[in-house]
Design a protein around this motif. Structure first.
Motif, PDB file in Angstrom:
ATOM      1  N   PRO A  56       0.817  -1.222   0.000  1.00 53.45           N
ATOM      2  CA  PRO A  56       0.000   0.000   0.000  1.00 53.45           C
ATOM      3  C   PRO A  56       0.847   1.268   0.000  1.00 53.45           C
ATOM      4  O   PRO A  56       2.053   1.226   0.263  1.00 53.45           O
ATOM      5  N   SER A  57       0.208   2.377  -0.261  1.00 53.49           N
ATOM      6  CA  SER A  57       0.875   3.676  -0.280  1.00 53.49           C
ATOM      7  C   SER A  57       1.576   3.948   1.048  1.00 53.49           C
ATOM      8  O   SER A  57       1.116   3.531   2.121  1.00 53.49           O
ATOM      9  N   PHE A  58       2.684   4.683   0.971  1.00 51.03           N
ATOM     10  CA  PHE A  58       3.433   5.049   2.174  1.00 51.03           C
ATOM     11  C   PHE A  58       2.604   5.945   3.090  1.00 51.03           C
ATOM     12  O   PHE A  58       2.905   6.088   4.272  1.00 51.03           O
ATOM     13  N   THR A  59       1.530   6.509   2.539  1.00 47.91           N
ATOM     14  CA  THR A  59       0.616   7.325   3.347  1.00 47.91           C
ATOM     15  C   THR A  59       0.118   6.545   4.555  1.00 47.91           C
ATOM     16  O   THR A  59      -0.034   7.091   5.657  1.00 47.91           O
ATOM     17  N   TYR A  60      -0.102   5.237   4.351  1.00 42.33           N
ATOM     18  CA  TYR A  60      -0.641   4.420   5.440  1.00 42.33           C
ATOM     19  C   TYR A  60       0.415   4.134   6.511  1.00 42.33           C
ATOM     20  O   TYR A  60       0.064   3.859   7.659  1.00 42.33           O
ATOM     21  N   PHE A  61       1.678   4.202   6.132  1.00 41.16           N
ATOM     22  CA  PHE A  61       2.714   4.079   7.152  1.00 41.16           C
ATOM     23  C   PHE A  61       2.697   5.313   8.045  1.00 41.16           C
ATOM     24  O   PHE A  61       2.851   5.213   9.270  1.00 41.16           O
ATOM     25  N   HIS A  62       2.501   6.495   7.432  1.00 35.54           N
ATOM     26  CA  HIS A  62       2.379   7.722   8.222  1.00 35.54           C
ATOM     27  C   HIS A  62       1.225   7.595   9.216  1.00 35.54           C
ATOM     28  O   HIS A  62       1.348   7.963  10.387  1.00 35.54           O
ATOM     29  N   LYS A  63       0.099   7.075   8.735  1.00 37.42           N
ATOM     30  CA  LYS A  63      -1.071   6.932   9.595  1.00 37.42           C
ATOM     31  C   LYS A  63      -0.814   5.914  10.709  1.00 37.42           C
ATOM     32  O   LYS A  63      -1.250   6.105  11.851  1.00 37.42           O
TER      33      LYS A  63
END
Length: 649
Positions: free
Chosen positions: A479-486
């Protein structure tokens, strides 16, 4: 303290065979690993499974191929067949680094000594056996055979190789987990069916010689892929083959695969259904000693055993389908979970071990948090051809409840002799993010994350976002790295709520297909902004039976047949790796020039700020081991620890 007898292990010598009162052996198993009688070691599992079917089984671990080959003849001729496995890892991965340099340690050999496992061990052992015993069938299996069952790219020789059945001259191949096909093979042989007639057993492969009839099975559909020779002539043809191979490997109602190799025909029968709870429990409940054979007592510890000595495997399979990973190709996409009772029974065995101090090193599996997860409506899974259940999105039919796993952790920790159980396996952090796992109960996800953080981590939680570039992640099936931020936001919130001081340690891969140098620069810059000093960055290693490896060799994505660029030369790979060492003086000019050429001065400013403020928090000296893993944090910690001691003095 329980006193073990030599007969508690499967016999490895004539002396041990006679101690059991046997005059003849049914199966003799050859393995590239030292013999550790433990359910995490494939050769031991196969030996114990065959034993459970009433067979007289012996194992010859790491036979010498450098002398008169007496290890191959010392136990005589088996009544049924020889079995051969290269070991728990592909021997080429065991023997060589990502940069094709010889490793200085073998984790599956006493003392980590090298030289006890030949390259391409399965083929080497099988050829010797066929020379010595031409009339005795040889059955091959294990990860090396499983992943090389069809035309495949071999990174170490930089060649496209045919099925390992052709190179080894074996009579049959069992791919994936071997319990189910072995049961049927043994049952038929015991009934007097000739080995050469075993042609319709699921999860097996074999070669049909010119002039022989292709075996019929009215219950199976067939599909023929491009021949080995066609793959040699055209890389795009080779790439196109892989889509069929991967899909049929992960379908519950798969087709039989045919592939011509010269005048021969390779036949790969469909896989068995996923093991039931009773079946997988039965495999783990066999009478393992959970110890290395006594023959190694004076040779030193076996590193791989020391690592898993006090760990518990709770399931098999992985529905992640990552492009660079071989787990689903070998263990399957669907999860086979053990019952809580079986897991607790093994915990009790571990707790009785003489040197157990109360700490379990891992309660996990290929991915730590996939226990008991499966489709809500089985008929939908029956028709599914997707290689991943969570990419590009989590399937709406997938039950991702973490409740059974949270309950299992608590049940394990309730054991009177268990002080703490750790989660050493990788956790899929994306499945713990409600914005990604939209069908899950957010509170349940938080409960699991909190349980892990409070009770199952020793200072650091390791996760694997793998990259920051969305195009690279899409190809990786991540998945997008955005979800790691979240996830990090949730991690920080729970850290604060529970007054913990845990660190989040992300793992990444460099030089993966579709990754450009500026992608690596962005990765370094984005993780730097997040406050990370990267601990582990793994160089991509092409291994058979993965999408990423097909792309690496052919240059085409097997599902779209569109070109994909990949770093292939040593210099290209080193250049991508350099971005992780932005703080090194010798890399500054190179980084600035490289990024300026592609117009990414924004990344130059992020990585190399003019005020040199980065020097204030400069990490400890990092060892640039491009061949394997890069470590910076541990050295930094050691230095800081020493500094604190000086201050105290």
């Amino acid at each position: 303290m329980r006193i073990r007898r030599l007969t508690d292990w499967l016999p490895t010598t004539n002396k041990e065979v006679k101690l059991r009162g046997w005059d003849e052996l049914d199966v003799i198993l050859f393995s590239g690993d030292a013999y550790v009688d433990h359910p995490s070691f494939g050769p031991a599992v196969i030996g114990r499974i065959l034993e459970s079917y009433g067979l007289k089984v012996a194992i010859v671990p790491q036979p010498s191929v450098h002398d008169n080959l007496q290890d191959f003849t010392k136990l005589g001729t088996p009544r049924l067949f020889f079995a051969v496995t290269g070991g728990c890892m592909d021997p080429m991965v065991s023997n060589y680094t990502a940069n094709k340099k010889k490793r200085d340690k073998d984790a599956y050999t006493p003392n980590g000594d090298i030289g006890f496992r030949p390259d391409y061990a399965t083929s080497v052992y099988t050829k010797i056996l066929k020379e010595k015993f031409p009339d005795v069938p040889v059955l091959i299996g294990g990860i090396e055979a499983s992943l090389r069952r069809v035309t495949h790219y071999d990174y170490w020789s930089d060649k496209l190789l045919p099925s390992i059945l052709e190179t080894s001259k074996a009579d049959m191949l069992v791919y994936g987990m071997g319990e189910q096909p072995l049961r049927e093979i043994v049952e038929l042989l015991q009934k007097g069916v000739p080995f050469q007639s075993l042609r319709t057993i699921k999860q097996t492969a074999f070669l049909v010689q010119e002039g022989e009839k292709t075996p019929k099975n009215k219950n199976w559909e067939d599909v023929e892929i491009a021949s080995h020779e066609a793959c040699l002539e055209d890389k795009k043809t080779f790439a196109a083959n892989f889509k069929t191979i991967e899909q049929e490997s992960n379908k519950l109602q798969a087709r039989r695969i045919f592939q011509k190799i010269g005048e021969q025909l390779l036949v790969i029968n469909p896989p068995y259904p996923t093991m039931t709870e009773n079946e997988i429990d039965a495999s783990f409940d066999l009478p393992y000693t959970r110890l290395p054979h006594p023959k190694y007592n004076k040779r030193g510890p076996i590193p791989a055993f020391e690592m898993i000595k006090f760990s518990i495997n709770i399931h098999r399979g992985c529905f992640g389908g990552c492009s660079f990973c071989t787990i689903s190709a070998h263990q399957g996409k669907f999860i086979a979970s053990r019952s809580q009772e079986s897991v607790l029974k093994e915990v009790d065995k571990v707790a009785q071990m003489d040197d157990f101090k109360g700490y379990l090193s891992d309660i996990g599996g290929p991915s730590a948090n996939m226990y008991k997860m499966k489709g809500k409506v089985q008929s939908i899974c029956d028709r599914c051809v997707a290689p991943s259940c969570i990419s590009p999105v989590i399937c709406s039919n997938l039950d991702t409840s973490h409740k059974p796993l949270t309950e299992l952790y608590k049940a394990v920790d309730a054991h009177p002799k268990v002080k703490k159980s750790f989660i050493g396996s990788g956790i899929r952090h994306d499945m713990l993010v409600p914005e990604f796992n939209k069908n899950a109960d957010p509170k349940e996800l938080d409960d699991y994350t909190e349980e892990v953080m409070k009770n199952h981590v020793s200072g650091r939680l390791k996760v694997a976002p793998e990259h920051t570039s969305d195009p690279v992640l899409k190809l990786m099936r991540k998945p997008s790295f955005t979800y790691f931020h979240k996830f990090k936001d949730r991690f920080d919130r729970l850290n604060k709520k529970n007054k913990l001081k845990l660190q989040l340690i992300p793992y990444f891969i460099s030089s993966h297909p579709a990754c450009e140098p500026e992608d690596m620069a962005n990765l370094a810059a984005e993780t730097k902004d997040m406050g990370f000093q990267l601990e582990q960055v793994q160089g991509f290693t092409p291994t058979p039976m993965t999408v990423a490896t097909v792309i690496y060799y052919s240059g085409y994505h097997p599902y779209t047949l569109k070109p994909v660029k990949t770093a292939k030369t040593r210099q290209e790979k080193l250049d991508q790796h350099k971005f992780f060492f932005w703080y090194k003086k010798e890399n500054r000019k190179w980084i600035k020039d490289t990024l300026s050429k592609v117009g990414r001065t924004d990344l130059v400013k992020k990585l190399l700020p003019e005020d040199n403020s980065w020097r204030k928090n400069k990490p400890g000296k990092a060892k640039n081991t491009f061949n394997d893993t890069v470590t910076t944090v541990k050295e930094s910690r050691r230095k800081n620890k020493g500094f604190k001691k000086k201050r105290r003095r």
